[in-house]
Scaffold this motif. Sequence first.
Motif, PDB file in Angstrom:
ATOM      1  N   LEU A 124      -6.669   4.495   5.672  1.00  0.00           N
ATOM      2  CA  LEU A 124      -7.884   3.497   6.434  1.00  0.00           C
ATOM      3  C   LEU A 124      -7.876   3.628   7.697  1.00  0.00           C
ATOM      4  O   LEU A 124      -7.398   3.703   8.527  1.00  0.00           O
ATOM      5  CB  LEU A 124      -6.254   1.853   7.021  1.00  0.00           C
ATOM      6  CG  LEU A 124      -6.154   1.685   4.748  1.00  0.00           C
ATOM      7  CD1 LEU A 124      -6.126   0.277   4.924  1.00  0.00           C
ATOM      8  CD2 LEU A 124      -7.750   0.594   4.445  1.00  0.00           C
ATOM      9  N   ILE A 125      -9.145   4.429   7.490  1.00  0.00           N
ATOM     10  CA  ILE A 125      -9.671   4.983   9.252  1.00  0.00           C
ATOM     11  C   ILE A 125     -10.902   4.536   9.425  1.00  0.00           C
ATOM     12  O   ILE A 125     -11.418   4.410   8.807  1.00  0.00           O
ATOM     13  CB  ILE A 125      -9.181   6.606   9.056  1.00  0.00           C
ATOM     14  CG1 ILE A 125     -10.388   7.082   7.500  1.00  0.00           C
ATOM     15  CG2 ILE A 125      -7.580   6.623   9.226  1.00  0.00           C
ATOM     16  CD1 ILE A 125     -10.053   8.275   8.000  1.00  0.00           C
TER      17      ILE A 125
ATOM     18  N   LEU B 110       0.969  -1.114   0.169  1.00  0.00           N
ATOM     19  CA  LEU B 110       0.020  -0.327  -0.185  1.00  0.00           C
ATOM     20  C   LEU B 110       1.063   1.109  -0.065  1.00  0.00           C
ATOM     21  O   LEU B 110       1.890   0.979   0.125  1.00  0.00           O
ATOM     22  CB  LEU B 110      -0.764   0.403   1.458  1.00  0.00           C
ATOM     23  CG  LEU B 110      -1.717  -1.276   1.130  1.00  0.00           C
ATOM     24  CD1 LEU B 110      -3.045  -0.989   2.612  1.00  0.00           C
ATOM     25  CD2 LEU B 110      -2.384  -1.356  -0.087  1.00  0.00           C
ATOM     26  N   SER B 111       0.299   2.325  -0.600  1.00  0.00           N
ATOM     27  CA  SER B 111       1.149   3.823  -0.504  1.00  0.00           C
ATOM     28  C   SER B 111       0.957   3.998   0.278  1.00  0.00           C
ATOM     29  O   SER B 111       0.069   3.690   1.726  1.00  0.00           O
ATOM     30  CB  SER B 111       0.535   4.752  -1.409  1.00  0.00           C
ATOM     31  OG  SER B 111      -0.978   4.780  -1.193  1.00  0.00           O
TER      32      SER B 111
END
Length: 390
Positions: free
Chosen positions: A346-347, A338-339
């Motif tokens: 991803l919150i 993932l960058s």
Amino acid sequence: MATVKLTNVKKVYDNKVVAVHDFNLDIADKEFIVFVGPSGCGKSTTLRMIAGLEEISDGIVEIDGEVVNDLQPKDRHIAMVFQNYALYPHLTVFENMAFSLRLKKYPQKEVYERVTKAAEILGITEYLTRKPRALSGGQRQRVAIGRAMVRDSKVFLMDEPLSNLDAKLRNQMRAEIILLRQRIDTTFIYVTHDQTEAMTLGDRIVIMKDGYIMQVGTPTEVFEMPDNLFVAEFIGAPKMNTFKTDLLYENGKYYVTPFGAKIEVDGYKGEKLAEMNVKPQEIILGVRPEHIVLAKAGGENAIKCTIEVNEMMGSEVHLHVKTESGERLIVRVPTINLSFEEREALIYGAKVYITFEGKVMHFFDKEKEHNLLIKREESTSQDEEDYSLE
Ligand SMILES: Nc1ncnc2c1ncn2[C@@H]1O[C@H](COP(=O)(O)OP(=O)(O)O)[C@@H](O)[C@H]1O
Ligand SMILES: [Mg+2]
């Protein structure tokens, strides 16, 4: 040589509490067996019956082919290490380790040789003159193991030997037990409630629940082919996601329909369903958190979810997500692909899409909770209908 065999072993306490039902197990010479299961499932009771510390209500325990039911603990050639070490506080480490040899009136020279050799293997030579109170928890545990090692034991029994240690020390001692096992070549029976310990230490694992054996197998076997829902959820962390869904059979192919998706059970899992002639039905589907992947919005079989909790572990993130139908799932996402922006997105409250493949699926009967890919002895007439020949 030290095999251990339990046949129809049962334990009833006070004529009412059945702690162990019909326990059957063949332990090979030099095998490392782990009994694992939640608190109260009968692990210690079984171990104590092998040790002779608890009367056997029914069944037979054999060590090296000899029935030991009526033998005293001291005549069974076993060594036992307990959770609370049980060291003598007023004796030095050396005398703690020498204690049983002194009782048996071993010559002084032999006591010295045995104790120093065990101390060397355990790396506690420099503490031999200390009293237990001057040792750390891990060092005390080593003394307790050393005390068991100096005797001529055919079988080494350990009941939660690491559970009093803090997490870091526990990991370290776990590695030491693996090394110890390589050096003292004997049969081990190890009790723990910790599935990680069971997986990392055992040649074979015996998973128990409520006094019953739920499965016996190698770590790989119980992880890849859990016999039932209990084992599936007990082995592996975070635990396997399990939820009800339909298993369909159309034009020679099986599908599952979780959360509005329709995923083909391709690969060997699909072949196995056909081979087992599994009928289309509502099932419990199991998918491990590490086997769910993030998908693109609108992609094939992408299941829309909302993130409820984000646990950043460094090399991976554990996402607790909720599907639109309200089912909660855990997804383990490796962060390496993932960058930075993707990771930061991803919150809590964010929408993500997830999916998974046929080969990672586990199929359980929704009532009996057994694995539908494992052959059972009982079979009903319905099971005999041939769906794979449509
Ligand atoms: N001495 C005892 N008297 C009566 N019941 C007991 C005794 N020891 C254990 N039990 C019961 O037997 C069951 C199994 O206990 P135990 O073998 O200690 O489980 P575990 O070691 O897996 O936590 C539990 O229900 C426990 O309460
Ligand atoms: Mg116990």
